[in-house]
Design an enzyme around this catalytic site. Structure first.
Site, PDB file in Angstrom:
ATOM      1  N   CYS A 108       0.838  -1.210   0.000  1.00  0.00           N
ATOM      2  CA  CYS A 108       0.000   0.000   0.000  1.00  0.00           C
ATOM      3  C   CYS A 108       0.870   1.256   0.000  1.00  0.00           C
ATOM      4  O   CYS A 108       0.580   2.232  -0.696  1.00  0.00           O
ATOM      5  CB  CYS A 108      -0.916   0.011   1.220  1.00  0.00           C
ATOM      6  N   ASP A 124      30.515  26.958  13.306  1.00  0.00           N
ATOM      7  CA  ASP A 124      30.523  25.489  13.235  1.00  0.00           C
ATOM      8  C   ASP A 124      29.619  24.962  12.119  1.00  0.00           C
ATOM      9  O   ASP A 124      29.674  23.774  11.794  1.00  0.00           O
ATOM     10  CB  ASP A 124      30.055  24.884  14.564  1.00  0.00           C
ATOM     11  N   ASP A 162      28.075  24.469  18.306  1.00  0.00           N
ATOM     12  CA  ASP A 162      26.956  25.305  18.740  1.00  0.00           C
ATOM     13  C   ASP A 162      26.960  26.701  18.130  1.00  0.00           C
ATOM     14  O   ASP A 162      26.054  27.489  18.393  1.00  0.00           O
ATOM     15  CB  ASP A 162      26.957  25.434  20.268  1.00  0.00           C
ATOM     16  N   ASP A 174      33.565  20.935  18.772  1.00  0.00           N
ATOM     17  CA  ASP A 174      34.002  22.317  18.933  1.00  0.00           C
ATOM     18  C   ASP A 174      34.395  22.479  20.403  1.00  0.00           C
ATOM     19  O   ASP A 174      33.986  21.665  21.250  1.00  0.00           O
ATOM     20  CB  ASP A 174      32.858  23.257  18.560  1.00  0.00           C
TER      21      ASP A 174
END
Length: 741
Positions: free
Chosen positions: A20, A630, A626, A426
């Site tokens: 389906c 980055d 963050d 980082d």
């Protein structure tokens, strides 16, 4: 010419198996203007990417033409709520409603037919009269089984096959043979086979529906956090208004124990805020003036006045809900294999059933036995479990991860993360606290207060962690900060501006070298401070190429950083740290956290190049960051993991977002990915085993249709039950958040 893509979400009713899914996907993909269509059996949704503009009604019509019930996302389906009238109940059964009453009534009619079969091994021979058998089996076949005829007919019209077609053909053959035998005076009737198979399949579908609701409980839990109204502070008093009427800038009053209706910043008051179901943070956190709060969180003991920053679809809660919905509706790359198999599965089964019928009839001359064995082949072959194997695990895995503060943006990230061999971090704000303090000032040719004032002028308005430290230090000293003009960010190096009549630059030693600014004695002082683990920024007059001084910052590692890195090592994963800071500061943090490899003084482009180098060496790499700088590395990695405590740009570039700035969640994200992918493999294995083992047994006459029906229903339920075991997963360190399962 490129056009902005347009996305549509559709609810699809009536799907029963992987075949389906393929039909609906094919129907949507055939609509002119559709770029991509993803259909999910477990969530019964379709997500369509189209070239704008494309009317939603066109897509709904395409799904309807394929034989399925299509409605806009959020619209009610026929079986969302129990129907009120008898006529509505019957209509629901005819259209495939998963109403438990249909299962109960079908079971009550089927039990008298099944009891003789159960009593026979005990030496008891009792059988209802043939006409009573017909009376009991007919409503099961024609009323409760109507959903299979309806869906099977649509499949035939579309030139395809699905589970409903197999059930309809198999039970119709058993029922029709029994009616023929009854009218011809034959001794063998098979009404129990047709009735019990339909009842077992209905039971399986009902259990599936219940399991699906449990799998989507994470979405419902998040949706329940939406307050309906908010209390706005006006000049003439406080007034309650619907949340939709709140605008950015409005002041919202939040009393103790109430949920925040909007995202905002605290203007007045202090309290503790429970963000458990949003961030996974197990304990309430203190919040005061100037700090941000998130809609859906619970206020603690204080009255707060919150200045609205986001409402409606732009709130953090709504974005979380969209991310989880998108992840649960997406297909993992492994699902493409299932889709290819499903496209040919039902036609192959029909051929095998025909061969079984012909083979047994030719070998034994017994048409009854040949028909019953062919029926067993049709019933055992239903590919329900195959269609549910992958999406059920993804739903459960992404749901439980979201409850603990790990947002997985798409199924591809979830699947890729299980095979990671390297994680790159980082430094600032990711492994360190991201709240550095100004530890030392060294002025050159000016006094320290002037040095701090000029540095603060350049940093005013910046959200960078070092900028906040400079501004905080200037505020503590009561220093007047002059205005700055023409502030220009220099990614990875610093910034430039004009202040107090000077053209100034503030940043790294690399920036000073680019501007041909000789540091003189400041260079030795900067080296000593960097060797002690400080981050150093240098301020200079770019016009005269004269150094004015340096600012040294300390940013200690987060409390959980070392344990987080150790867990990654235990998982067999290499670790590295990339930073734009100096080598001395980077080495101090690396030693404190146990990081394997360090690369310092990098620009954003250098970070993404480092990621590419690791990937070219055969590693599967995740990048954790963050900040805006980055974003290129997050996008370049196999999996980007962003801290929600950072910037929106980083979160948009990442496949996984951690709602708490806790590096321990990185190992948890990999762990839930591995467990989810293990469930996918287990589910696919068992789905294939059911079919590969069951079809030959049925073809050899070793499975009755009743047993085949029970095994088929059990296969779907077992796949869902296995996936739901993921809901018991908990992060390894943090206690379970309140409100979680």
């Amino acid at each position: 010419m490129n056009t902005t893509p347009q996305f549509h979400a559709i609810r699809v009713g009536g799907m029963s198996c992987a075949s389906c899914v393929g039909r609906v996907q094919k129907a949507l993909a055939a609509v002119p203007g559709v770029r991509d269509a993803t259909v999910n059996l477990a969530t019964e949704t379709a997500r369509v990417e189209a070239e704008a503009p494309l009317a939603l009604e066109t897509l709904l019509a395409a799904v309807g033409k394929a034989g399925y019930d299509a409605r806009p996302a959020g619209a009610a389906m026929p079986d969302d709520a129990p129907p009120a009238t008898a006529a509505a109940i019957v209509r629901g059964w005819l259209h495939g409603s998963n109403d438990g009453r249909a299962v109960l009534l079908a079971a009550l009619l089927s039990v008298p037919l099944a009891v003789p079969m159960l009593l026979q091994p005990l030496g008891l021979h009792w059988m209802p009269s043939p006409w009573l058998q017909l009376l009991l089996a007919t409503p099961v076949q024609l009323l409760f089984g109507a959903r299979f005829y309806r869906a099977g007919w649509h499949a035939l019209r579309a030139g395809a096959g699905n589970m409903d077609l197999l059930v309809a053909l198999g039970t119709s053959a058993a029922y029709g043979l029994s009616v023929y035998q009854l009218l011809a005076g034959g001794a063998h009737l098979y009404f129990e086979a047709s009735a019990v198979v339909i009842t077992l399949v209905l039971l399986g579908k009902w259990l599936e529906a219940r399991a699906k609701r449990q799998a989507t409980s994470a979405i419902r839990a998040l949706q329940s956090l939406r307050p309906a109204s908010a209390r706005i502070r006006r000049a003439d008093g406080d007034v309650d208004v619907p949340v939709a009427a709140v605008l950015p800038g409005d002041l919202v009053v939040v009393r103790p124990g109430e949920r925040f209706a909007v995202d905002g910043e605290i203007a007045e008051g202090s309290s503790h805020v429970d963000e458990a179901l949003i961030t996974g943070e197990s304990l309430p956190v203190p919040r005061g003036p100037g700090e941000r709060v998130t809609g859906g969180a619970i206020n603690g003991e204080g009255v707060l006045l919150v200045r609205t920053t986001a409402t409606g679809a732009e709130t953090t809660l709504e974005r979380i809900i969209r991310l989880v919905e998108d992840a649960q509706a997406a297909r993992a790359p492994v699902q493409h294999l299932v889709d290819r198999i499903s496209a040919v599965f039902v036609p192959v089964v029909l051929v095998l059933a025909a061969l079984t019928l012909a083979g047994w009839w030719f070998a034994s001359g017994d048409l009854e036995r040949a028909t019953i064995n062919a029926v067993a082949v049709l019933v055992i072959s239903c590919p329900c479990a195959l269609g549910l194997a992958t999406p059920a695990a993804i739903m459960a895995g992404t749901g439980v991860a979201a409850r603990h503060g790990i947002l997985i943006k798409d199924a591809a990230a979830l699947e890729t993360a299980h095979g990671l061999t390297a994680v790159v971090f980082d430094k600032t704000g990711t492994l360190t606290q991201g709240r550095p303090v100004l530890a030392a000032l060294r002025a050159h040719g000016i006094d320290e207060d002037t040095l701090l004032a000029l540095a603060a002028a350049l940093q005013r308005g910046s959200e960078h962690a070092l900028a906040r430290a400079v501004l905080a230090a200037a505020h503590e000293r009561g220093i007047a900060v002059p205005a700055a003009q023409a502030i220009t960010a220099l990614p990875g190096r610093g910034l430039s501006a004009r202040a107090d009549g000077r053209d100034l630059v503030l940043g790294t030693a690399r920036l000073m070298a680019e501007r041909s600014i000789a540091l003189g004695g400041l260079a030795a002082q900067a080296d000593l401070l960097e060797q002690a683990g400080h981050t150093v920024s240098l301020l200079a007059d770019a016009g005269t190429r004269t150094p004015l001084g340096l600012l040294a910052f300390a940013d200690p590692p987060k409390a959980t950083a070392r344990a987080a890195v150790a867990r990654l090592h235990d998982q067999g994963i290499r670790t590295a740290m990339l930073t734009g800071d100096n080598a001395g500061s980077a080495q101090i943090v690396a030693k404190a956290t146990g990081i394997d490899t360090v690369a310092a003084s990098l620009l954003p482009a250098d970070k993404s190049a480092y990621i590419a180098q690791l990937k070219s060496g055969g590693l599967r790499v995740a990048m954790v960051g963050d900040g805006i700088n980055d974003a290129p590395a997050l996008a370049a990695a196999d999996v980007g993991i962003a801290m929600a405590t950072g910037t929106d740009v980083a979160m948009q570039a990442a496949g996984i977002t951690l709602m708490r700035g806790d590096p321990a969640l990185v190992a948890d994200a990999i762990d839930i990915s591995r467990r989810t992918f293990a469930k996918i493999r287990q589910n696919l294995f068992w789905a294939f085993v059911y079919n590969l083992a069951g079809i030959p047994l049925a073809a050899m006459g070793l499975l009755s249709p009743v047993v085949a029906g029970g095994a088929m229903a059990l296969s779907s339920v077992s796949v869902l039950a296995n996936a739901l075991l993921l809901r018991r997963w908990r992060p390894s360190v943090a206690p379970a958040p309140r409100g979680a399962d």
